[in-house]
Design a protein around this motif. Structure first.
Motif, PDB file in Angstrom:
ATOM      1  N   ALA A 157     -16.496 -12.943  -0.185  1.00 35.40           N
ATOM      2  CA  ALA A 157     -16.320 -12.102  -1.375  1.00 35.40           C
ATOM      3  C   ALA A 157     -15.012 -11.332  -1.335  1.00 35.40           C
ATOM      4  O   ALA A 157     -14.548 -10.822  -2.360  1.00 35.40           O
ATOM      5  CB  ALA A 157     -17.493 -11.130  -1.501  1.00 35.40           C
TER       6      ALA A 157
ATOM      7  N   THR B 124      -8.218  -6.411  -1.491  1.00 37.34           N
ATOM      8  CA  THR B 124      -7.673  -5.627  -2.596  1.00 37.34           C
ATOM      9  C   THR B 124      -7.565  -4.188  -2.114  1.00 37.34           C
ATOM     10  O   THR B 124      -8.529  -3.636  -1.581  1.00 37.34           O
ATOM     11  CB  THR B 124      -8.587  -5.688  -3.832  1.00 37.34           C
ATOM     12  OG1 THR B 124      -8.700  -7.038  -4.269  1.00 37.34           O
ATOM     13  CG2 THR B 124      -8.020  -4.833  -4.959  1.00 37.34           C
TER      14      THR B 124
ATOM     15  N   ASN C   6     -14.984   1.680  -6.570  1.00 42.19           N
ATOM     16  CA  ASN C   6     -16.423   1.583  -6.811  1.00 42.19           C
ATOM     17  C   ASN C   6     -16.748   0.524  -7.860  1.00 42.19           C
ATOM     18  O   ASN C   6     -17.758  -0.188  -7.745  1.00 42.19           O
ATOM     19  CB  ASN C   6     -16.977   2.946  -7.232  1.00 42.19           C
ATOM     20  CG  ASN C   6     -16.987   3.948  -6.083  1.00 42.19           C
ATOM     21  OD1 ASN C   6     -17.079   3.573  -4.921  1.00 42.19           O
ATOM     22  ND2 ASN C   6     -16.883   5.229  -6.413  1.00 42.19           N
ATOM     23  N   ARG C   7     -15.897   0.398  -8.863  1.00 38.48           N
ATOM     24  CA  ARG C   7     -16.131  -0.616  -9.886  1.00 38.48           C
ATOM     25  C   ARG C   7     -16.018  -2.025  -9.298  1.00 38.48           C
ATOM     26  O   ARG C   7     -16.858  -2.898  -9.568  1.00 38.48           O
ATOM     27  CB  ARG C   7     -15.147  -0.449 -11.047  1.00 38.48           C
ATOM     28  CG  ARG C   7     -15.526  -1.326 -12.252  1.00 38.48           C
ATOM     29  CD  ARG C   7     -14.665  -1.037 -13.457  1.00 38.48           C
ATOM     30  NE  ARG C   7     -13.399  -1.749 -13.391  1.00 38.48           N
ATOM     31  CZ  ARG C   7     -12.202  -1.197 -13.494  1.00 38.48           C
ATOM     32  NH1 ARG C   7     -12.097   0.115 -13.654  1.00 38.48           N
ATOM     33  NH2 ARG C   7     -11.104  -1.925 -13.454  1.00 38.48           N
ATOM     34  N   LEU C   8     -15.017  -2.244  -8.476  1.00 37.49           N
ATOM     35  CA  LEU C   8     -14.855  -3.556  -7.853  1.00 37.49           C
ATOM     36  C   LEU C   8     -16.002  -3.849  -6.890  1.00 37.49           C
ATOM     37  O   LEU C   8     -16.472  -4.992  -6.805  1.00 37.49           O
ATOM     38  CB  LEU C   8     -13.513  -3.620  -7.120  1.00 37.49           C
ATOM     39  CG  LEU C   8     -12.280  -3.578  -8.018  1.00 37.49           C
ATOM     40  CD1 LEU C   8     -11.004  -3.453  -7.183  1.00 37.49           C
ATOM     41  CD2 LEU C   8     -12.209  -4.816  -8.909  1.00 37.49           C
ATOM     42  N   ARG C   9     -16.467  -2.832  -6.192  1.00 35.12           N
ATOM     43  CA  ARG C   9     -17.648  -3.011  -5.336  1.00 35.12           C
ATOM     44  C   ARG C   9     -18.850  -3.440  -6.170  1.00 35.12           C
ATOM     45  O   ARG C   9     -19.578  -4.372  -5.797  1.00 35.12           O
ATOM     46  CB  ARG C   9     -17.964  -1.700  -4.618  1.00 35.12           C
ATOM     47  CG  ARG C   9     -19.261  -1.719  -3.795  1.00 35.12           C
ATOM     48  CD  ARG C   9     -19.792  -0.324  -3.600  1.00 35.12           C
ATOM     49  NE  ARG C   9     -20.091   0.321  -4.879  1.00 35.12           N
ATOM     50  CZ  ARG C   9     -20.310   1.618  -5.036  1.00 35.12           C
ATOM     51  NH1 ARG C   9     -20.232   2.438  -4.004  1.00 35.12           N
ATOM     52  NH2 ARG C   9     -20.592   2.114  -6.237  1.00 35.12           N
ATOM     53  N   ASP C  10     -19.048  -2.801  -7.321  1.00 36.53           N
ATOM     54  CA  ASP C  10     -20.176  -3.140  -8.179  1.00 36.53           C
ATOM     55  C   ASP C  10     -20.063  -4.557  -8.736  1.00 36.53           C
ATOM     56  O   ASP C  10     -21.078  -5.176  -9.085  1.00 36.53           O
ATOM     57  CB  ASP C  10     -20.290  -2.136  -9.329  1.00 36.53           C
ATOM     58  CG  ASP C  10     -20.659  -0.732  -8.849  1.00 36.53           C
ATOM     59  OD1 ASP C  10     -21.145  -0.615  -7.710  1.00 36.53           O
ATOM     60  OD2 ASP C  10     -20.443   0.231  -9.612  1.00 36.53           O
ATOM     61  N   GLU C  11     -18.831  -5.062  -8.808  1.00 42.40           N
ATOM     62  CA  GLU C  11     -18.621  -6.428  -9.290  1.00 42.40           C
ATOM     63  C   GLU C  11     -18.806  -7.469  -8.186  1.00 42.40           C
ATOM     64  O   GLU C  11     -18.686  -8.664  -8.440  1.00 42.40           O
ATOM     65  CB  GLU C  11     -17.219  -6.546  -9.886  1.00 42.40           C
ATOM     66  CG  GLU C  11     -17.042  -5.747 -11.175  1.00 42.40           C
ATOM     67  CD  GLU C  11     -15.602  -5.728 -11.672  1.00 42.40           C
ATOM     68  OE1 GLU C  11     -14.732  -6.334 -11.002  1.00 42.40           O
ATOM     69  OE2 GLU C  11     -15.340  -5.107 -12.725  1.00 42.40           O
ATOM     70  N   GLY C  12     -19.078  -7.016  -6.953  1.00 43.91           N
ATOM     71  CA  GLY C  12     -19.412  -7.951  -5.895  1.00 43.91           C
ATOM     72  C   GLY C  12     -18.433  -8.047  -4.747  1.00 43.91           C
ATOM     73  O   GLY C  12     -18.680  -8.777  -3.777  1.00 43.91           O
ATOM     74  N   VAL C  13     -17.301  -7.321  -4.837  1.00 47.10           N
ATOM     75  CA  VAL C  13     -16.357  -7.324  -3.729  1.00 47.10           C
ATOM     76  C   VAL C  13     -16.919  -6.449  -2.600  1.00 47.10           C
ATOM     77  O   VAL C  13     -17.527  -5.411  -2.853  1.00 47.10           O
ATOM     78  CB  VAL C  13     -14.973  -6.798  -4.184  1.00 47.10           C
ATOM     79  CG1 VAL C  13     -13.965  -6.897  -3.044  1.00 47.10           C
ATOM     80  CG2 VAL C  13     -14.483  -7.581  -5.395  1.00 47.10           C
TER      81      VAL C  13
END
Length: 328
Positions: free
Chosen positions: A79, A105, A141-148
């Motif tokens: 991921a 990222t 946090n947004r990128l984490r929520d998208e699966g990163v």
């Protein structure tokens, strides 16, 4: 984790830090721990310096980044990872992820040092810039929520244990110490160092140091838990918008006090480290010197100081500009 217990707070165990040390041994540097005659003369007390600015990527951050990256499972590696940083964590994640074949990222505020952005990009990371640190954490946090996969700079026990390997080496390599000073951003370094030192050398006092305008830990202590704080310090590598419950619990259990110095004092300390210790550090380490003077005033002339010189990723232009700004 069961945790060692002081003052009813649960912290990571020495075994966790030793496990991290074993995991990262082949990819990080066991940095020098040396007496500093120059700082001893300057401060009027014996000083032992842990030169973590000689670590890979120029700061201790390589330890926690490597510990986390090497602990990822196959799905987490695939991921890719995302990290937020004021500079040094971003460099460390970019370089260590690149070396281990993991896509990274790195999110930084536009105030981050230009060199940090350049190094992270050169290492292959996708660097995203935001207007401020709060925005950087929000994007992370947004990128984490998208699966990163999240590689948090301080709210992760694996990262904290990795940073604690600094304290493990310090405990093994230093002579007699009464007081150890460690700078604080989000608090993972001081949390790990304090856990290692208090387990190996129970009588040693550990002191945290922040700069004005980057006071997430001292404000958390004043309020009884982590809170959002406004950021205005020039020391972006210490500028976390809040600490985590994890680091707050460690500091309140293991650290004698958190001292706050001005940006001008931190920059003066950077110049003093160059002139008296012959090391090129950044203000996140320079802040230790004015704080050391206060510690000596509080504990007396028998103090034997340990300084964790955490990083050296400041350019000559950076330090020159800061010194001019404060009339040093």
């Amino acid at each position: 984790m069961r945790g060692l217990v002081w003052h009813a707070a649960v912290v990571i165990e020495l075994a966790d830090i030793q496990a991290a040390a074993d995991r990262i041994a082949d990819v990080v540097v066991h940095t020098p721990t040396v007496p500093s005659p120059g700082l001893t003369e300057l401060l009027g007390a014996p000083v032992i310096a842990k030169l973590e600015l000689l670590q890979r990527t120029g700061s201790f951050k390589a330890r926690g980044a490597a510990a986390k990256l090497l602990a990822l499972d196959d799905a987490e590696r695939a991921a890719g990872v995302v990290a937020v940083s004021g500079g040094n964590h971003g460099i460390a994640v970019a370089v260590m992820a690149g070396a281990l074949g993991v896509a990274a990222t790195v999110v930084m505020p536009r105030t981050a040092p230009a060199r940090a952005v350049e190094v992270a990009r050169a290492a292959g990371a996708d660097v995203r810039l935001t207007e401020d640190m709060a925005g950087a954490f929000a994007l992370m946090n947004r990128l984490r929520d998208e699966g990163v996969t999240l590689l948090h700079p301080f709210d992760d026990p694996i990262v904290l244990a990795g940073q604690g390997t600094v304290g493990l080496e310090f405990a093994d390599d230093a002579g007699e110490l009464t007081d150890v000073l460690v700078s604080i951003g989000g608090g993972a370094l001081i949390s790990g160092v304090a856990a290692a030192l208090r387990a190996r050398r129970p009588g040693v006092r550990v002191w945290g140091v922040e700069t004005e305008g980057a006071q997430a830990m001292s404000q958390a202590i004043a309020k009884g838990g982590p809170v959002e704080v406004p950021l205005s310090s020039i020391v972006t590598t210490l500028s976390a918008p809040s600490v985590s419950q994890l680091t707050y619990d460690h500091v309140t259990a293991l650290v004698s006090d958190v001292l706050v110095v001005s940006d001008a004092e931190a920059v003066r300390g950077t110049v003093e480290l160059a002139e008296h210790a012959k090391v090129w550090a950044e203000p996140a380490a320079g802040c230790l010197l004015p704080a050391a003077r206060r510690v000596i005033e509080r504990v007396g002339d028998d103090a034997r100081l340990g300084l964790v010189v955490c990083g050296g990723n400041a350019t000559v232009a950076d330090v020159t500009a800061w010194a001019g700004r404060f009339g040093l």
